[in-house]
Design an enzyme around this catalytic site. Structure first.
Site, short mmCIF file in Angstrom:
data_model
loop_
_atom_site.label_atom_id
_atom_site.label_comp_id
_atom_site.label_asym_id
_atom_site.label_seq_id
_atom_site.Cartn_x
_atom_site.Cartn_y
_atom_site.Cartn_z
CB THR A 292 -6.57 -9.38 -38.55
OG1 THR A 292 -5.96 -9.75 -38.45
CG2 THR A 292 -6.30 -9.25 -40.63
CE LYS B 181 -7.40 -7.87 -30.20
NZ LYS B 181 -7.28 -6.54 -29.08
CG ASP C 250 0.45 -12.90 -33.38
OD1 ASP C 250 0.00 -13.97 -34.26
OD2 ASP C 250 -0.58 -12.20 -32.95
CG LEU C 251 -1.33 -12.27 -39.77
CD1 LEU C 251 -0.23 -11.29 -40.11
CD2 LEU C 251 -2.29 -13.01 -40.89
CG ASP C 252 -5.19 -10.32 -35.12
OD1 ASP C 252 -5.72 -9.35 -35.38
OD2 ASP C 252 -6.64 -10.92 -34.64
CE LYS D 68 0.16 -17.98 -32.42
NZ LYS D 68 -0.49 -17.09 -33.12
CD GLU E 224 1.24 -14.65 -30.39
OE1 GLU E 224 0.65 -14.03 -30.43
OE2 GLU E 224 0.98 -15.82 -31.30
CG ASP E 225 -1.58 -9.77 -30.88
OD1 ASP E 225 -1.26 -10.73 -30.88
OD2 ASP E 225 -2.63 -9.41 -30.20
CB SER F 267 -0.82 -16.84 -38.09
OG SER F 267 -2.14 -16.25 -38.64
CB ALA F 268 -4.30 -19.27 -34.15
P1 B16 Z 1 -9.35 -17.82 -39.08
P2 B16 Z 1 -3.11 -14.62 -35.10
C1 B16 Z 1 -6.02 -15.51 -35.18
O1 B16 Z 1 -4.90 -14.66 -35.96
C2 B16 Z 1 -6.55 -14.47 -34.39
O2 B16 Z 1 -5.93 -13.50 -33.17
C3 B16 Z 1 -7.90 -15.20 -34.02
O3 B16 Z 1 -8.87 -14.32 -33.93
C4 B16 Z 1 -8.65 -15.77 -35.16
O4 B16 Z 1 -10.41 -16.59 -34.64
C5 B16 Z 1 -7.44 -16.74 -35.82
O5 B16 Z 1 -7.12 -16.45 -36.28
C6 B16 Z 1 -8.16 -18.29 -36.13
O6 B16 Z 1 -8.37 -17.62 -37.82
O7 B16 Z 1 -10.77 -18.05 -38.66
O8 B16 Z 1 -8.80 -17.08 -40.03
O9 B16 Z 1 -8.71 -19.15 -39.53
O10 B16 Z 1 -3.63 -14.03 -33.72
O11 B16 Z 1 -3.24 -16.03 -34.44
O12 B16 Z 1 -2.08 -14.25 -36.49
MG MG Z 2 -2.23 -12.49 -32.35
#
Ligand code: B16
Ligand code: MG
Length: 226
Positions: free
Chosen positions: A19, A47, A11-13, A149, A173-174, A118-119
């Site tokens: 982020t 998140k 996962d990224l964030d 997810k 994942e976090d 990542s999302a």
């Molecule tokens: P974007 P992850 C997620 O990242 C974030 O945790 C979440 O807060 C954010 O809304 C989502 O990505 C979408 O991001 O607006 O940049 O497309 O934890 O899946 O890496």
């Molecule tokens: Mg995350």
């Protein structure tokens, strides 16, 4: 026989970098325009959740905003993303969370593949800013999947892209939604965060992501499944 994994899916964030802080600042800025206060505690709920689902939760804070037309919602989501994109321009390799670079190095040294799950649609831009792009063999961001997810699609798309069986993958994942996604994909789940449930292996912070420990726990998990 000791079982080795063939891929790690990160996962990224919250795992590679934080982020979440930038998402928080960008939503807070938008909140001012909408007349809603977004606090840090509320931000925890966002998140791992997609941009549109996050906006829906924010609009849910004020009953007068809950039936906003889709077109207007799109405009607000775009505005938030513009704020966010400006903020991530300040991301540098110094923003990589502790222990992550060493773990990526060790995985590579063992010829194990690495994917991103990542999302975030901004995930490739963030990885570039962090200087980590070359470690990744395959990237899955929100643009590649139709179900976010906790649906397993993010993780199954990553392992399909790498051509690796699901049980040969380790997901990190976090967010609880992310852990559920890994479990539903029948992969070995590593959770970062004391409050996470249903993980196959859990650590409190990224600093504690130890390659050998993960491999040992993974091998035990595989042997139990046979
Ligand atoms: P974007 P992850 C997620 O990242 C974030 O945790 C979440 O807060 C954010 O809304 C989502 O990505 C979408 O991001 O607006 O940049 O497309 O934890 O899946 O890496
Ligand atoms: Mg995350």
């Amino acid at each position: 026989m000791t079982q080795f994994p063939k891929a790690f899916i990160f996962d990224l964030d919250g795992v590679i970098t934080d982020t979440a802080e930038f998402h928080y600042l960008a939503w807070k800025e938008l909140g001012k325009e909408l007349g809603v206060t977004i606090g840090r505690e509320f931000n925890e709920q966002l998140k791992g959740i997609s941009r549109m689902d996050s906006l829906d939760r924010i609009l849910g804070l004020d009953p007068s905003l809950t039936d906003m037309p889709e077109a207007e919602k799109e405009q607000y989501a775009t505005k938030k993303n513009e704020h966010y994109k400006r903020l991530i321009e300040t991301v540098t390799p110094a923003h990589i969370l502790p222990g992550v670079k060493g773990l990526l190095e060790e995985i590579k040294q063992h010829d194990i593949e690495i994917a991103l799950g990542s999302a975030s649609k901004n995930a490739p831009a963030v990885l570039k800013q962090l200087g980590l792009m070359s470690y990744f063999d395959y990237l899955v961001d929100a643009a590649k999947v139709s179900k976010g997810k906790p649906d397993p699609e993010t993780f199954t798309t990553a392992s399909d892209g790498l051509g690796v069986a699901y049980q040969d993958c380790i997901g990190i994942e976090d967010a609880q939604a992310g852990v559920e996604a890994i479990n539903q994909a029948h992969m070995f789940s590593v959770g970062v965060g004391e409050l996470l449930k249903n993980t196959d292996h859990k650590v409190a912070t990224t600093e504690q992501l130890d390659f050998q420990t993960i491999l040992t726990k993974y091998a035990e998990w595989r042997n139990k499944k046979q």
